[in-house]
Design a protein around this motif. Sequence first.
Motif, PDB file in Angstrom:
ATOM      1  N   ALA A 164       1.144  -1.320  -0.306  1.00 53.79           N
ATOM      2  CA  ALA A 164       0.355   0.343   0.390  1.00 53.79           C
ATOM      3  C   ALA A 164       0.702   1.577   0.405  1.00 53.79           C
ATOM      4  O   ALA A 164       0.802   2.390   0.290  1.00 53.79           O
ATOM      5  N   PHE A 165       1.943   1.374  -0.664  1.00 55.46           N
ATOM      6  CA  PHE A 165       2.471   2.715  -1.463  1.00 55.46           C
ATOM      7  C   PHE A 165       1.386   3.344  -1.898  1.00 55.46           C
ATOM      8  O   PHE A 165       0.786   2.638  -2.587  1.00 55.46           O
ATOM      9  N   GLY A 166       2.375   4.295  -1.964  1.00 58.44           N
ATOM     10  CA  GLY A 166       1.976   5.843  -3.502  1.00 58.44           C
ATOM     11  C   GLY A 166       0.851   6.581  -2.703  1.00 58.44           C
ATOM     12  O   GLY A 166       0.348   7.529  -3.443  1.00 58.44           O
ATOM     13  N   VAL A 167       0.551   6.866  -1.553  1.00 57.65           N
ATOM     14  CA  VAL A 167      -0.652   7.193  -0.854  1.00 57.65           C
ATOM     15  C   VAL A 167       0.590   8.471  -0.669  1.00 57.65           C
ATOM     16  O   VAL A 167       1.061   8.737   0.467  1.00 57.65           O
ATOM     17  N   ALA A 168       0.268  10.052  -0.763  1.00 57.73           N
ATOM     18  CA  ALA A 168       0.460  11.560  -0.301  1.00 57.73           C
ATOM     19  C   ALA A 168       0.017  11.395   1.081  1.00 57.73           C
ATOM     20  O   ALA A 168       0.765  11.593   2.022  1.00 57.73           O
ATOM     21  N   ALA A 169      -1.321  12.513   1.017  1.00 64.46           N
ATOM     22  CA  ALA A 169      -1.553  13.840   1.627  1.00 64.46           C
ATOM     23  C   ALA A 169      -2.445  12.872   2.864  1.00 64.46           C
ATOM     24  O   ALA A 169      -2.381  12.416   4.087  1.00 64.46           O
ATOM     25  N   ALA A 170      -2.679  11.866   2.186  1.00 67.84           N
ATOM     26  CA  ALA A 170      -4.151  10.624   3.068  1.00 67.84           C
ATOM     27  C   ALA A 170      -3.760   8.976   3.572  1.00 67.84           C
ATOM     28  O   ALA A 170      -3.510   8.507   1.708  1.00 67.84           O
ATOM     29  N   VAL A 171      -4.096   9.139   4.318  1.00 65.75           N
ATOM     30  CA  VAL A 171      -3.498   7.818   4.531  1.00 65.75           C
ATOM     31  C   VAL A 171      -4.000   6.300   3.506  1.00 65.75           C
ATOM     32  O   VAL A 171      -4.083   5.707   2.734  1.00 65.75           O
ATOM     33  N   ALA A 172      -5.924   6.693   3.275  1.00 68.98           N
ATOM     34  CA  ALA A 172      -6.811   6.124   2.413  1.00 68.98           C
ATOM     35  C   ALA A 172      -6.933   6.870   1.505  1.00 68.98           C
ATOM     36  O   ALA A 172      -7.437   8.242   1.584  1.00 68.98           O
ATOM     37  N   PRO A 173      -7.014   6.356   0.171  1.00 65.18           N
ATOM     38  CA  PRO A 173      -6.990   6.759  -1.026  1.00 65.18           C
ATOM     39  C   PRO A 173      -8.565   6.763  -0.881  1.00 65.18           C
ATOM     40  O   PRO A 173      -9.369   6.821  -0.702  1.00 65.18           O
ATOM     41  N   ASP A 174      -8.449   8.464  -1.832  1.00 66.30           N
ATOM     42  CA  ASP A 174     -10.177   8.420  -2.207  1.00 66.30           C
ATOM     43  C   ASP A 174     -10.617   6.910  -2.788  1.00 66.30           C
ATOM     44  O   ASP A 174     -11.664   7.503  -2.618  1.00 66.30           O
ATOM     45  N   ALA A 175      -9.916   6.724  -3.556  1.00 63.68           N
ATOM     46  CA  ALA A 175     -10.946   5.527  -4.246  1.00 63.68           C
ATOM     47  C   ALA A 175     -11.745   4.566  -3.117  1.00 63.68           C
ATOM     48  O   ALA A 175     -12.648   3.851  -2.929  1.00 63.68           O
ATOM     49  N   VAL A 176     -10.078   4.817  -2.370  1.00 60.49           N
ATOM     50  CA  VAL A 176     -11.178   3.529  -0.887  1.00 60.49           C
ATOM     51  C   VAL A 176     -11.511   4.067   0.221  1.00 60.49           C
ATOM     52  O   VAL A 176     -13.181   3.205  -0.053  1.00 60.49           O
TER      53      VAL A 176
END
Length: 324
Positions: A21-33
């Motif tokens: 679960a790499f690749g998330v910048a500002a937030a832990v849970a991406p908008d898509a999740v």
Amino acid sequence: MNAGARLALYGAGLVAAFGAAFGVAAAVAPDAVVTAWNEEDKVDGHGGGHTTASTDGTASDGAQSESAHGAHAPQGVSLSADGYTLTAVAAPSGAGEQGELSFQILDSAGEPLTSYALEHEKELHLIVVRSDGAHFRHVHPELDAHTGTWSIPWSWDAAGTYRVYADFTPAGDGAQGLTLARSVEVAGDYTPVSAEPSRVDEVGGYTVELAGDLAPGAAQELTLSITRDGEPVTALEPYLGAFGHLVALRQGDLAYLHVHPEGAEPGADDRGGPEIAFAAEAPTAGRYLLYLDFQVGGQVHTAEFVLDAGAAAPGHGHAHSGGH
């Protein structure tokens, strides 16, 4: 004898089937999740009859994929498992509003569950954290045995999407521990925080340092050392049957792992520290949020850390055990 020899894992099955679960910048849970959490709740057939501020549930694509490939699905990514369902969560709708948070656990017949096993001195552990990993809470609501409703006085510190985990074991021989989860939308201006790697936290005048690494495909020791004003703290008090509680969340979908030190349950007058050791396994590379609860002088403190698990060890694939 070092802390690792004295303390390992408390109970069995404490390794969650986490994914990368790499690749998330500002937030832990991406908008898509977060969107997937919301969509799952819209088709949930068990949430009716329980009034709620804007709330959502989830069964993430990642969990479905792992399950489809034969691995145990990670805990905390679904509102239903093994015939049990976490209902919609009633809570204040905006940050700073005073009210109550409440919910039920329904059985396979759609009836409220009213009989639970004691796990770590409580029938249910409620974990709440914002989707970016901030505002973590580990609390214990009260059960109305007549209606099967769990409730606790509640207010939100800040706006955002929160993940609400119910960690429990139904009463009965052979019952397995479960962690079910919903998400709750809290109105207001939302500014996410970044989850950057960190091994030291200052909380309540205590300094907590984390030693050890997470490695995919292999159990590794994590040791938490607690000091105050540069001096080792040896006055850790038993809290829920242990000297420390560690929760780990996977960055991306916030899959859940709850671990404890091994050994006989300490007596009320026993004291521990300055080290608490755990063993944990990350089956694949990824970033993990860790929260340590410990108690001194009757007050519970929570230290927070972020660790990256590196490249997978040769010959190791996906994990084969779910965690609770």
